[in-house]
Design a protein around this motif. Structure first.
Motif, mmCIF file in Angstrom:
data_model
loop_
_atom_site.group_PDB
_atom_site.id
_atom_site.type_symbol
_atom_site.label_atom_id
_atom_site.label_comp_id
_atom_site.label_asym_id
_atom_site.label_seq_id
_atom_site.Cartn_x
_atom_site.Cartn_y
_atom_site.Cartn_z
ATOM 1 N N TYR A 62 -31.034 63.310 -67.818
ATOM 2 C CA TYR A 62 -31.564 63.730 -66.521
ATOM 3 C C TYR A 62 -30.769 63.134 -65.364
ATOM 4 O O TYR A 62 -30.610 63.767 -64.311
ATOM 5 N N THR A 93 -42.037 66.432 -62.000
ATOM 6 C CA THR A 93 -40.649 66.404 -62.465
ATOM 7 C C THR A 93 -40.547 65.751 -63.838
ATOM 8 O O THR A 93 -39.818 66.230 -64.718
ATOM 9 N N GLU A 96 -41.805 68.041 -66.520
ATOM 10 C CA GLU A 96 -40.900 69.163 -66.747
ATOM 11 C C GLU A 96 -39.650 68.749 -67.513
ATOM 12 O O GLU A 96 -39.099 69.523 -68.299
ATOM 13 N N HIS A 97 -39.181 67.501 -67.301
ATOM 14 C CA HIS A 97 -37.903 67.064 -67.883
ATOM 15 C C HIS A 97 -38.058 65.874 -68.823
ATOM 16 O O HIS A 97 -37.101 65.125 -69.018
#
Length: 455
Positions: A62, A93, A96-97
């Protein structure tokens, strides 16, 4: 006293030496920090920040692109400039990641799964590594020492997180409780019978430290007061997970005849800042965490100006949380604040935004805020929620659903009835609009019903 000295000098270090978890080294490092000058401590913090960012750039997918231009050498001001250009990290966030946020380099390390709803009510699943766990133990040990409580002295936690209570119920957790003399009482059960058993246990166990949610501890204090009981061995009370108001502090201090201190922490980072006897405000564990207070433009706030708290864990290499928006507001204490001359650490004047109320059930039980956060996030379906009690026999649960899922409302109603009794009416309302009382950012559990006992 003899056992306490034996535990501190032999049992505790031997246990962690056998576990090879790094706790002994972390304790030595953390204990040295308080003897540094302010400048020396700032340099330690910035060097830790540089190492964390370099690790994230090389090992965490990321951050690879975000930190592509990160300077591995050069003045520390360049490190700070690049760091402050990074976007703030939100729960959405991370959710999601999450796979891309885990380090590829876990050699000699490991991950523990964790979860939280925090003060915003939004569910988050994340990982902390063993390294950060060692430093968390070290800062807890230091903060309790500042309160006058030494390792091995009896401690009672009036707590409610199943993550913690389940660990205590395991064989390893049970043995740890016996050896460390740390005992946990469930904040989920606050009926008359439970309160009576808690008081009897404390009278027998003679705790030196009592750790609890302010709202739950106030319920226990009223029972102690009604029974004309005393806990004379207490050295300190540490309140956490909710806002500690001055009137609650005064009441608790009066009932238990001991000082009451505020602890600010969270599941993501452990202890962040603690009140101590000889400082005004909350002393930040800046040797383990990089804490920012930012205005709406994302710029650092000067002392006395309220802004958003943004935190970086300097020790969690397994899943770095860098510039994480914890969801709370705070302000730095003035430079003239008491404690600046003794501690090299920065001091927060106040923290706002972590208010949890008590739901008062018709069956006499009083349910603390953490019960609701755990219940409503332990199954898929609810992304964000707020529990509101408008009447003595009714609550509304405002909930924002997770896309593509359907909450199991029958399960929730059954669990609530088992805890609160069948006479409590429960209404679930799906919405994206939540209530925000004046003067607070968000109250996860909002009670509009006064307690007949005087709360």
């Amino acid at each position: 006293m003899i056992y306490q000295k034996l535990y501190q000098s032999a049992i505790y270090p031997l246990y962690h030496w056998m576990m090879k978890d790094g706790a002994n080294a972390a304790i030595r490092e953390i204990d040295r920090s308080e003897h540094l000058s302010r400048t020396e401590l700032e340099n330690v913090t910035l060097e830790k920040l540089r190492r964390l960012l370099a690790h994230a750039r090389s090992n965490v997918p990321y951050y690879e692109e975000l930190l592509r231009d990160f300077p591995t050498t050069g003045p520390m001001t360049h490190v700070l400039d690049e760091f402050q250009r990074l976007p703030l990290l939100s729960k959405a966030t991370i959710n999601e990641h999450i796979d891309a946020m885990v380090s590829r380099d876990l050699e000699g390390n490991g991950l523990d799964s964790n979860s939280t709803s925090g003060s915003t009510g939004e569910k988050l699943i994340f990982f902390t590594d063993w390294r950060s766990g060692a430093y968390r133990k070290a800062t807890v040990r230091r903060s309790q020492r500042w309160l006058g409580v030494m390792p091995g002295e009896p401690e009672v936690r009036l707590w409610g997180s199943p993550i913690d209570t389940d660990r205590k119920k395991s064989l390893r957790g049970h043995l740890h409780s016996i050896i460390s003399r740390e005992q946990m009482l469930s904040a989920y059960s606050m009926d008359e019978a439970s309160l009576a058993s808690y008081l009897q246990f404390c009278l027998w166990f003679k705790p030196r430290l009592l750790i609890a949610y302010p709202s739950v501890l106030t319920v226990f204090a009223r029972y102690v007061e009604q029974q004309c009981a005393r806990l004379p061995y207490l050295k300190a009370i540490s309140c956490s997970a909710e806002t500690l108001y001055d009137h609650d502090r005064d009441y608790l201090s009066g009932v238990f005849d001991t000082p009451v201190f505020n602890r600010y922490g969270c599941r993501e980072f452990g202890d962040i800042a603690n009140e101590v006897p000889d400082a005004d405000g909350l002393v930040v564990n800046s040797d383990r965490l990089f804490v920012e207070v930012l205005n709406e433009q994302g710029e650092p706030c000067p002392p006395g100006e309220q802004g958003e708290l943004v935190i970086t864990d300097l020790e969690n290499y397994g899943m770095p949380l860098i510039r994480y928006r914890i969801g709370d507001l705070a302000q730095w204490a003035p430079q003239s604040s008491r404690g600046r001359d003794k501690y090299p650490f920065p001091i927060l004047q106040s923290v706002d935004g972590r208010t949890l109320d008590i739901v008062r059930a018709p069956n006499g039980n009083r349910i603390g805020g953490t019960y609701w956060t755990i219940l409503l996030r332990n199954r898929p379906g609810i992304k964000k929620f707020q529990v509101i009690q408008d009447q003595p026999d009714a609550i509304r649960v405002l909930d924002s659903p997770e896309p593509g899922t359907q909450p199991d409302f029958d399960y929730y109603r059954k669990e609530i009835a088992g805890r609160c009794g069948p006479d409590l009416r429960v209404e679930f309302i799906q919405t994206d609009t939540f209530e925000h009382p004046p003067g607070t950012k968000f109250r996860l559990i909002l009670s509009k019903v006064s307690d007949a006992s005087g709360s």
